[in-house]
Structure formats: C-alpha cells, structure tokens
Motif scaffolding. Structure first.
Motif, mmCIF file in Angstrom:
data_model
loop_
_atom_site.group_PDB
_atom_site.id
_atom_site.type_symbol
_atom_site.label_atom_id
_atom_site.label_comp_id
_atom_site.label_asym_id
_atom_site.label_seq_id
_atom_site.Cartn_x
_atom_site.Cartn_y
_atom_site.Cartn_z
ATOM 1 N N ALA A 138 25.919 -34.553 -58.046
ATOM 2 C CA ALA A 138 25.423 -36.038 -58.476
ATOM 3 C C ALA A 138 23.946 -36.245 -58.411
ATOM 4 O O ALA A 138 23.300 -36.808 -59.130
ATOM 5 C CB ALA A 138 26.284 -37.157 -57.346
ATOM 6 N N PRO A 139 23.272 -35.774 -57.230
ATOM 7 C CA PRO A 139 21.789 -35.798 -57.122
ATOM 8 C C PRO A 139 21.028 -35.356 -58.430
ATOM 9 O O PRO A 139 19.920 -35.790 -58.691
ATOM 10 C CB PRO A 139 21.347 -35.401 -55.871
ATOM 11 C CG PRO A 139 22.354 -34.987 -54.988
ATOM 12 C CD PRO A 139 23.730 -35.156 -56.001
ATOM 13 N N PHE A 140 21.686 -34.423 -59.288
ATOM 14 C CA PHE A 140 20.921 -33.764 -60.335
ATOM 15 C C PHE A 140 21.485 -34.371 -61.531
ATOM 16 O O PHE A 140 20.877 -33.867 -62.505
ATOM 17 C CB PHE A 140 21.583 -32.146 -60.389
ATOM 18 C CG PHE A 140 21.143 -31.270 -59.150
ATOM 19 C CD1 PHE A 140 19.954 -30.865 -58.894
ATOM 20 C CD2 PHE A 140 22.093 -31.378 -58.141
ATOM 21 C CE1 PHE A 140 19.609 -30.221 -57.612
ATOM 22 C CE2 PHE A 140 21.857 -30.617 -56.953
ATOM 23 C CZ PHE A 140 20.651 -30.116 -56.761
ATOM 24 N N THR A 141 22.115 -35.728 -61.598
ATOM 25 C CA THR A 141 22.317 -36.270 -62.765
ATOM 26 C C THR A 141 21.120 -37.310 -63.029
ATOM 27 O O THR A 141 20.928 -37.785 -64.350
ATOM 28 C CB THR A 141 23.589 -37.123 -62.688
ATOM 29 O OG1 THR A 141 23.389 -37.982 -61.565
ATOM 30 C CG2 THR A 141 24.821 -36.192 -62.414
ATOM 31 N N LEU A 142 20.391 -37.394 -62.299
ATOM 32 C CA LEU A 142 19.105 -38.315 -62.537
ATOM 33 C C LEU A 142 19.538 -40.006 -62.850
ATOM 34 O O LEU A 142 18.754 -40.683 -63.282
ATOM 35 C CB LEU A 142 18.083 -37.964 -63.303
ATOM 36 C CG LEU A 142 17.554 -36.686 -63.201
ATOM 37 C CD1 LEU A 142 16.306 -36.258 -63.911
ATOM 38 C CD2 LEU A 142 16.657 -36.767 -61.767
ATOM 39 N N SER A 143 20.741 -40.233 -62.823
ATOM 40 C CA SER A 143 21.160 -41.527 -63.037
ATOM 41 C C SER A 143 20.573 -42.687 -62.040
ATOM 42 O O SER A 143 20.596 -43.851 -62.162
ATOM 43 C CB SER A 143 22.614 -41.679 -62.750
ATOM 44 O OG SER A 143 23.253 -41.234 -61.562
ATOM 45 N N GLY A 144 20.333 -42.030 -60.851
ATOM 46 C CA GLY A 144 19.279 -43.070 -60.211
ATOM 47 C C GLY A 144 18.046 -43.402 -60.622
ATOM 48 O O GLY A 144 17.387 -44.535 -59.849
ATOM 49 N N VAL A 145 17.418 -42.891 -61.344
ATOM 50 C CA VAL A 145 16.248 -43.260 -62.057
ATOM 51 C C VAL A 145 16.435 -44.823 -62.788
ATOM 52 O O VAL A 145 15.535 -45.408 -62.656
ATOM 53 C CB VAL A 145 15.838 -42.382 -63.145
ATOM 54 C CG1 VAL A 145 14.462 -42.931 -63.903
ATOM 55 C CG2 VAL A 145 15.543 -40.884 -62.365
ATOM 56 N N VAL A 146 17.533 -45.006 -63.290
ATOM 57 C CA VAL A 146 17.987 -46.039 -63.831
ATOM 58 C C VAL A 146 17.630 -47.445 -62.632
ATOM 59 O O VAL A 146 17.491 -48.556 -63.028
ATOM 60 C CB VAL A 146 19.392 -46.308 -64.453
ATOM 61 C CG1 VAL A 146 19.764 -47.360 -65.041
ATOM 62 C CG2 VAL A 146 19.350 -45.310 -65.493
#
Length: 586
Positions: free
Chosen positions: A248-256
């Motif tokens: 999960a941390p490597f999907t970068l969805s947290g940038v959104v």
C-alpha cells in the motif's frame, strides 16, 4: 407501441430526506463558516446567519425528494427532476451498459442505496449516467434486475425479478451490448446463465449468488430473503492476503489525500476569513521551521511527507480493498467484492472481457508488486480502474497478478467463455516480447536528454542575465543521469508480440503496462507518424477496440513491422489500402 404508457411514476425512498440534507450541510460547511464570520462583523450574531443558511440547505435537500420521480418502461428509463429548471432524462433500456448500486455509511445505516445507471457513452461528468439517490436496498436490487435482464417492466414488478438481500450495499455490473462489441447486438439479453451476481455485506463477504428465480419471489420490502440458485457453481480465484497491505505505501494514493486536505483547509480559511498566520500553534511551528538549518528543514519535510503519504496510502488501501474476493461463476461471469466502510461488488460478463492489463507503477515495481485490470466493454475507465470497477486485483505480488491473469484468460471448463487456447500456445502474460529496434532506442534517449539539456541551457541563461539562483541550473544538470536511466528503462520495457489469440504490447516506465488484447476484440487499426517518427522511419500502430481504453498502441516500430502486425491481427483488413509493387519481368 412505444412502451411508455401506463407505467406509474415512482418516488425515491422517503428516508432519503435524512441523507440529502446531511450531505448538503457537510458540503456547505465552509460557506456556513463564512456566513458566521460575515454576520459577526456586521453586528449580527453569527449563528443567526449560520442557522439561516443551514435551514436553506436543508430545504433544498428536502425538495429533491418532492421534485424527483422516475419510471421504468418496457423501452425507456425516465427521470424527472428539478424545481425551477425542470428536466426529463430519458435513456433507452437497450443502451444501459452498467448499473452501480452503492451504499455509503449513512446509506447503510438507513437501509438505502444509490443507483447509477450508465449508458457507456462517456466517463466524464454527466456523460450519459442517470442517478437515483436514494432507494431501499431491496428496491435498488429489484431495479437492477429489471434493467439488466431486459425484462418488461410490468413483468418484473409482478414477481419475475430477483429477490435481493438487504445487506447488499454496492453492485457494479457490466451488461448489455457495448458499442462495437461483436459479441452482442442491441437489445441482447443477458440470459439466465449470465445473470449471476454477487451481493456483499460489511467487509465484502459474498453472501448470495444466483441466476434466476421462480415467479412469486419478488422483493417484499427491505428485509426480503435471498434466493439461491443451486445450479450456479462458484470458484474462488483470489482473496486479499494480509501481507499484501505492505504494498500500500508504494501506491502513492496518499498524495491525493494531501491535495484534498490542503484544498479543504484553504477553502475553509478563505470562506471564514481566517488568517492562518494569526493562529498561535501554526505561527510558532513556522518560526521553528524557518530557524533550523535549510538542509535540516528539507530533510524533516521529506520525512514528514513520506510518513504521511505512507499512512494515508495504507488507510486508503484497507478502506478500498478490505474483504477483496474475486470469484468465477459457471454462468460465465467474474465477481469482484471489496470495501470496508463502503462496500462494492462488480460483475463482469466474460463474453465482454477482451483481455487484461498488468499495471506496475514505478515504486510498486521496485518491490515486485503489480495490479491487474480488466480490459472489458461496458465499464468506465476514464475515472480510473478502481473507481470504474475494472480492477481485478489490488496491488499485490507480481507473481500473483500474472498467475491470476493466466487463469482469467484460460478457457472456462464449463465452456461458458468463448475464448479458446490452441494446444502448445504460449501464455500472453509470459510470452517473450519482440524488442523494438535501435531507432526506438535513439528516440528515447534523444527525447529524454534533449529536453533536459534545453532546460539546463534555459536556466543557465536566466542565471546569467536575469539573476536567477545558480542552484536551479545545477539541479537541472544533476538530473541528466536520471533522464538517461529513464530513457533506458522506457526502451527496456518496450515490446510486443502476436499470439494466435492475443495482441500483446508493453510500454511505460513510471507506470509499466503489459496488455494482452484479444484479437477478436480489435475492430480496427490506426497508424500514426509524427514529424520526428517520420525522420526516424518509425510509426505507432494502435489497435482500436470497444473495451478498456478504446485503443492500445505498439509504439515506435518500423512501418513494415506495423503493417505486418496489422495484417496478422486482422487478415484482409488492410488489403484495400496496400499497394503491392509491380514486378518487372526481364
């Protein structure tokens, strides 16, 4: 006979009178805060303005129930809405491609669901979708059955529709003939075998799978029982494993999430007239940040950003894919169930499946992870695979994605899938790819290094004559090795292959994609050549299809290779456009 007469107009569920005002009030929080501040400055109690604005929002939300009606006829879906601007939206039933039934947390508490009927016309806002927010869960499932089985509306309401489970919270179905899909014509029904569907509860656990039921089992309120079809066989293909969460941390969805939070806080401050510099804690934190050394501040910012993105991405992964389960049903369908707070189940008819895409974003690829996406007609792709419902596997080990892709593309033992595999045929997921020539390699290095060199020269000129800081052109110069690595990686990932059943193409670096597209799903070819491609003797061959992205390209191949691929993919299609040189006999 138009089939539109005699059908009664129906209203949305009265319990939506709780949902709509709440949603309107939440969206209006910044505006209400602005009214509070503005009222206080004018000598009037701020809460008077706020309560007045809140009351107006609630009235507008309530009016949606009184002004919205709909009806399902034998030929059309019609929705009437609006008070000052009255609208009547009409969608032919044979144009219905998808029906999404979604329940967010408040919907689930009240036993409601939001129904979105898509025609597959566009993924953009308002692109052919009809929304009904909200209906009872049983009524939503009943409506879904009416539309997807192409049954007469009157017959469906007299007891031929499928009994729905009250716990069903989200369903997304690809159905109906898609534009350009040779497998079906307009108005084609799904059939009893293709009516299989899955309903989900809480964490996305499948609780019902059925094809058709006997008459007299129509829904009787939100607590209607589920009817099972004993003839449906379900095979589990994949299930979420706890150790997948490490991707999960490597999907970068947290940038959104950073953008959403920053935008909300900015709007809140603007609407409320709040000066963030006057807040003591923020002011003290900013003073501390500016007093520490520059490199320490940069390192602290990077670490804080990485931690925030990793935590946000992990939470988003769990919220979206908790309880993920992919199953294949003997009726010829694939079912994806997932979600924690908002659950969703997607049903894909395998006869509409035109291939798969193995997607590997750069960071995810670095830890040997990948996603699997369906290339299918009738599902949205413009908003992303996750929102559109075409994701078959969340970020997981690349070996699992490749295994699942091979299983999905393999023929179904029951014979429900129309695809066939020739004996000894290589899997399109593991077949060796044909590398592109040295001209494609030069083109990638020229583009990467050339753009970077131009940026260095421009920044150097600005430093010399405009007084820009020197670190700008130094930083751009330091990026040259990374540009070269990017060019090399883009070329290494470039390739294609043609098997007896599939066109396989791979491209990309920041996001590497390998697509196996069924040759029977290709409806045409598009050959494009830019100015620089013509100078290099290259072309891009794009296979057009009604599925997925509607076009998948083989980039930077020679013109002869492009023609050979197109000829092998669809024999005879290009014959009218080819000129065979005449042979002169001595």
């Amino acid at each position: 006979m138009n089939g539109d007469g005699g059908e009664e107009w129906r209203r949305l569920n009265p319990r939506m009178l709780v949902v709509h005002p709440f949603h309107v009030a939440v969206r209006a929080v910044p505006a209400l805060l602005g009214l509070f501040v503005a009222g206080s400055r004018n000598g009037v109690s701020g809460h008077v303005w706020s309560f007045g604005g809140l009351g107006l929002m609630i009235v507008l939300g309530v009016l949606q129930w009184f002004t919205t009606t709909f009806r399902i006829t034998d030929e059309h879906v019609q929705v009437r809405k609006g008070l000052f601007r009255r609208q009547v939206v009409t969608v032919p039933r044979d144009r219905v491609r998808t029906v999404d039934v979604t329940s967010h947390i408040l919907h689930r508490v009240l036993g409601l669901a939001r129904v979105e009927i898509g025609t597959g016309r566009s993924d953009q806002k308002g692109g052919g979708a009809v929304k009904l927010d909200a209906l009872g869960t049983a009524e939503a499932a009943h409506l879904r059955e009416e539309l997807l089985h192409r049954r007469p509306a009157s017959a469906a309401r007299t007891g031929e529709a499928l009994t729905a489970a009250p716990a069903a919270t989200s369903v997304g179905v690809a159905t109906g003939p898609a534009d350009g899909d040779p497998a079906a014509g307009p108005g084609t029904g799904t059939g009893a075998g293709q009516a299989a569907w899955a309903e989900t509860t809480g964490a996305g656990q499948a609780v019902a799978s059925t094809g058709h039921v006997e008459a007299g089992t129509a829904p009787r309120g939100d607590s209607a029982p589920v009817t099972w079809d004993a003839g449906q066989e379900e095979t589990e293909l994949a299930r979420l494993r706890p150790h997948w969460i490490r991707y999960a941390p490597f999907t970068l969805s947290g940038v959104v999430a950073i953008g959403v939070v920053a935008g909300f806080l900015s709007r809140l401050a603007n609407e409320g007239g709040v000066d963030l510099r006057q807040i003591g804690a923020l002011r003290d934190g900013w003073e501390w940040f500016t007093d520490i050394p520059v490199w320490t501040a940069i390192a602290a910012s990077v670490v804080a950003l990485i931690v925030f993105v990793a935590v946000a991405s992990t939470l988003g992964y769990v919220m979206s894919f908790w309880g993920f389960r992919l199953t294949r049903h003997s009726g010829g369908t694939l079912h994806v169930a997932r979600g924690l707070v908002t659950t969703r189940a997607t049903t894909i008819e395998e006869r509409r499946l035109r291939g798969v895409e193995v997607s590997e974003p750069l960071l995810l690829r670095a830890v040997r992870g990948a996603r699997l996406i369906a290339v299918t007609t009738g599902l949205r792709v413009g908003r992303g695979a996750q929102r559109g419902g075409s994701m078959l596997l969340p970020p997981a080990p690349v070996a699992e994605a490749e295994r699942l892709a091979e299983v999905i593309l393999a023929p179904v033992p029951s014979g429900a899938s129309p695809r066939e595999t020739s004996p000894g045929e290589a899997s399109p997921i593991t077949v060796p790819l044909v590398p592109h020539g040295p001209a494609a390699l030069r083109r990638r290095f020229t583009r990467a290094l050339g753009v970077n060199a131009l940026a260095v020269l421009a920044l150097l000129a600005l430093w010399e004559w405009a007084g820009w800081p020197a670190w700008t052109w130094i930083a751009a110069l330091a990026c040259l090795p990374f540009a070269a690595l990017l060019a090399a990686d883009r070329y290494r990932n470039l390739g294609h292959a043609m098997t007896p059943e599939y066109l396989v193409t791979r491209w990309g670096s920041l996001v590497r994609r390998r697509v196996a597209l069924e040759r029977d799903g290709i409806i045409g070819w598009n050959v494009t050549r830019s100015f620089f491609q013509r100078r290099a003797g290259l072309a891009t061959l794009t296979a057009t299809t009604a599925a997925g992205r509607q076009g998948y390209g083989v980039s930077d191949v020679t013109m002869s290779e492009a023609i050979d691929l197109a000829t092998a993919g669809i024999p005879g299609l290009l014959d009218p456009f080819l000129v065979v040189p005449e042979k002169h006999t001595p």
